[in-house]
Design a protein around this motif. Structure first.
Motif, PDB file in Angstrom:
ATOM      1  N   GLY A  60       3.174 -77.134 -40.945  1.00 24.22           N
ATOM      2  CA  GLY A  60       4.045 -77.717 -39.930  1.00 24.22           C
ATOM      3  C   GLY A  60       5.431 -77.108 -39.947  1.00 24.22           C
ATOM      4  N   ASP A  61       6.427 -77.976 -39.845  1.00 18.70           N
ATOM      5  CA  ASP A  61       7.804 -77.496 -39.752  1.00 18.70           C
ATOM      6  C   ASP A  61       8.517 -77.572 -41.093  1.00 18.70           C
ATOM      7  N   ALA A  62       7.815 -77.398 -42.202  1.00 17.44           N
ATOM      8  CA  ALA A  62       8.426 -77.396 -43.526  1.00 17.44           C
ATOM      9  C   ALA A  62       9.516 -76.329 -43.594  1.00 17.44           C
ATOM     10  N   ARG A  63      10.641 -76.681 -44.209  1.00 11.12           N
ATOM     11  CA  ARG A  63      11.749 -75.754 -44.347  1.00 11.12           C
ATOM     12  C   ARG A  63      11.654 -75.004 -45.658  1.00 11.12           C
ATOM     13  N   VAL A  64      12.000 -73.733 -45.629  1.00 12.26           N
ATOM     14  CA  VAL A  64      12.021 -72.895 -46.823  1.00 12.26           C
ATOM     15  C   VAL A  64      13.458 -72.835 -47.346  1.00 12.26           C
ATOM     16  N   VAL A  65      13.607 -73.117 -48.632  1.00 11.64           N
ATOM     17  CA  VAL A  65      14.912 -73.162 -49.272  1.00 11.64           C
ATOM     18  C   VAL A  65      14.930 -72.134 -50.400  1.00 11.64           C
ATOM     19  N   THR A  66      16.015 -71.375 -50.494  1.00 12.85           N
ATOM     20  CA  THR A  66      16.169 -70.447 -51.606  1.00 12.85           C
ATOM     21  C   THR A  66      17.461 -70.751 -52.361  1.00 12.85           C
ATOM     22  N   VAL A  67      17.439 -70.462 -53.653  1.00 13.04           N
ATOM     23  CA  VAL A  67      18.629 -70.571 -54.488  1.00 13.04           C
ATOM     24  C   VAL A  67      18.759 -69.272 -55.268  1.00 13.04           C
ATOM     25  N   ARG A  68      19.892 -68.621 -55.134  1.00 12.03           N
ATOM     26  CA  ARG A  68      20.165 -67.391 -55.883  1.00 12.03           C
ATOM     27  C   ARG A  68      20.503 -67.765 -57.326  1.00 12.03           C
ATOM     28  N   VAL A  69      19.857 -67.103 -58.277  1.00 14.17           N
ATOM     29  CA  VAL A  69      20.067 -67.401 -59.696  1.00 14.17           C
ATOM     30  C   VAL A  69      21.217 -66.543 -60.198  1.00 14.17           C
ATOM     31  N   ARG A  70      22.373 -67.178 -60.435  1.00 10.10           N
ATOM     32  CA  ARG A  70      23.551 -66.424 -60.852  1.00 10.10           C
ATOM     33  C   ARG A  70      24.205 -66.978 -62.103  1.00 10.10           C
ATOM     34  N   GLU A  71      24.139 -68.289 -62.307  1.00  8.83           N
ATOM     35  CA  GLU A  71      24.812 -68.843 -63.478  1.00  8.83           C
ATOM     36  C   GLU A  71      24.179 -70.161 -63.881  1.00  8.83           C
ATOM     37  N   GLY A  72      24.398 -70.518 -65.140  1.00 10.71           N
ATOM     38  CA  GLY A  72      23.842 -71.765 -65.630  1.00 10.71           C
ATOM     39  C   GLY A  72      24.112 -71.937 -67.101  1.00 10.71           C
ATOM     40  N   ARG A  73      23.265 -72.720 -67.741  1.00 11.64           N
ATOM     41  CA  ARG A  73      23.451 -73.063 -69.156  1.00 11.64           C
ATOM     42  C   ARG A  73      22.103 -73.145 -69.842  1.00 11.64           C
ATOM     43  N   ILE A  74      22.016 -72.577 -71.028  1.00 14.43           N
ATOM     44  CA  ILE A  74      20.840 -72.694 -71.878  1.00 14.43           C
ATOM     45  C   ILE A  74      21.099 -73.819 -72.872  1.00 14.43           C
ATOM     46  N   ALA A  75      20.090 -74.638 -73.110  1.00  8.34           N
ATOM     47  CA  ALA A  75      20.205 -75.708 -74.100  1.00  8.34           C
ATOM     48  C   ALA A  75      18.961 -75.729 -74.965  1.00  8.34           C
ATOM     49  N   ASP A  76      19.127 -76.121 -76.216  1.00  6.19           N
ATOM     50  CA  ASP A  76      17.958 -76.267 -77.073  1.00  6.19           C
ATOM     51  C   ASP A  76      17.750 -77.740 -77.407  1.00  6.19           C
ATOM     52  N   TRP A  77      16.651 -78.023 -78.085  1.00  7.18           N
ATOM     53  CA  TRP A  77      16.277 -79.409 -78.344  1.00  7.18           C
ATOM     54  C   TRP A  77      17.226 -80.094 -79.329  1.00  7.18           C
ATOM     55  N   LYS A  78      18.066 -79.312 -80.017  1.00  7.18           N
ATOM     56  CA  LYS A  78      19.020 -79.894 -80.954  1.00  7.18           C
ATOM     57  C   LYS A  78      20.343 -80.263 -80.281  1.00  7.18           C
ATOM     58  N   GLY A  79      20.514 -79.827 -79.036  1.00  7.97           N
ATOM     59  CA  GLY A  79      21.754 -80.124 -78.333  1.00  7.97           C
ATOM     60  C   GLY A  79      22.713 -78.959 -78.258  1.00  7.97           C
ATOM     61  N   GLY A  80      22.328 -77.796 -78.780  1.00 10.76           N
ATOM     62  CA  GLY A  80      23.173 -76.622 -78.664  1.00 10.76           C
ATOM     63  C   GLY A  80      23.131 -76.052 -77.258  1.00 10.76           C
ATOM     64  N   VAL A  81      24.222 -75.466 -76.799  1.00 11.90           N
ATOM     65  CA  VAL A  81      24.298 -74.939 -75.439  1.00 11.90           C
ATOM     66  C   VAL A  81      24.968 -73.567 -75.441  1.00 11.90           C
ATOM     67  N   ARG A  82      24.679 -72.795 -74.397  1.00 14.74           N
ATOM     68  CA  ARG A  82      25.359 -71.535 -74.156  1.00 14.74           C
ATOM     69  C   ARG A  82      25.370 -71.278 -72.664  1.00 14.74           C
ATOM     70  N   ASP A  83      26.523 -70.975 -72.108  1.00 15.44           N
ATOM     71  CA  ASP A  83      26.627 -70.700 -70.681  1.00 15.44           C
ATOM     72  C   ASP A  83      26.328 -69.232 -70.407  1.00 15.44           C
ATOM     73  N   TRP A  84      25.784 -68.951 -69.225  1.00 16.51           N
ATOM     74  CA  TRP A  84      25.449 -67.579 -68.860  1.00 16.51           C
ATOM     75  C   TRP A  84      25.794 -67.318 -67.399  1.00 16.51           C
ATOM     76  N   THR A  85      26.136 -66.077 -67.113  1.00 16.55           N
ATOM     77  CA  THR A  85      26.447 -65.639 -65.755  1.00 16.55           C
ATOM     78  C   THR A  85      25.834 -64.272 -65.531  1.00 16.55           C
ATOM     79  N   LEU A  86      25.179 -64.103 -64.398  1.00 11.11           N
ATOM     80  CA  LEU A  86      24.575 -62.831 -64.019  1.00 11.11           C
ATOM     81  C   LEU A  86      25.482 -62.133 -63.025  1.00 11.11           C
TER      82      LEU A  86
END
Length: 249
Positions: A198-224
């Protein structure tokens, strides 16, 4: 050298940017999550009320229309998330590739029977405990969040048709078997959360930045950050193989 390319996760306060990782390629942990995860969580907001949706998705390292890694999703035009995206295209995505069922707690239960989850371990049979342990074995200890701007593709455009086709290919199951050897889903049956017809809309998101996290709560930010040559060489981008979720069809 390896430490400078892969800075450690930080276990400090994470309210601000933590151990930023800026590179011309995605961190390996992010690529692994995007390739392996079955679904992602899409967070939208209309300015007042946040909303989270479980989404089927397709990850591509690039497309003929964008040199950046891209996430493709589809949505019903009458859905709440569509209304949110029309008023506020800023989104957050959560991607992880581990099973998230909660295991039994170890704490005492002085009040006797209790409601809620997870139930105490003592109430489970040995078979149920075995199956639960199998189901909760972590496939990975890393998750990633992605922040960006969602974009509705123009209906009837070449880009919309191309992305919709890749998304459909990537979200059509071959025969799957559950742990008991029974067929879990019919051949060529699509995931329930995918909207294509039908008329479903297609959505895209450019992957440029975010954050990695582990199960212990550690984090690291990243940017492409891609260099200029990648932006200007359209012919090279069109010739590059486009592998849905990093896997060739």
């Amino acid at each position: 050298m390896a430490d400078s390319l892969n800075p450690p996760l930080s276990y400090e306060a994470s309210a601000t940017t933590t151990h930023p990782h800026i590179a011309t390629t995605l961190p390996s942990e992010v690529v692994a999550c995007l390739k392996n995860a079955r679904f992602l969580h899409l967070a939208t907001c209309d300015g007042l009320t946040p909303h989270i949706s479980l989404m089927s998705y397709t990850y591509l390292p690039s497309t003929p229309f964008d040199p950046y890694p891209t996430i493709i999703m589809t949505t019903n035009p009458a859905s709440r998330k569509t209304n949110h995206l029309l008023s506020n295209p800023q989104v957050s995505l959560l991607v992880h590739d581990w099973v998230s069922h909660r295991p039994p707690t170890r704490g005492p239960n002085p009040c006797g029977d209790r409601d809620g989850s997870p139930p105490p371990a003592a109430t489970r049979s040995s078979l149920a405990s075995l199956l639960l342990n199998l189901n909760t074995s972590a496939l990975s200890s890393i998750s990633t969040t992605i922040t960006g701007t969602a974009r509705f593709l123009e209906p009837g455009s070449e880009e919309e048709a191309w992305c919709k086709e890749r998304h459909l290919e990537n979200n059509t199951f071959e025969e799957e078997m559950n742990m008991f050897g029974q067929q879990a889903q019919s051949p060529n049956q699509r995931r329930p959360s995918i909207s294509i017809e039908g008329d479903a809309r297609v959505v895209t998101v450019r992957v440029r930045e975010g954050r990695i996290a582990d199960w212990k709560g550690g984090v690291r930010d990243w940017t492409l950050v891609l260099d200029g040559s990648e932006h200007n060489n359209d012919q090279e981008e069109r010739a590059r193989p486009h592998l849905a979720n990093g896997i060739s069809p």
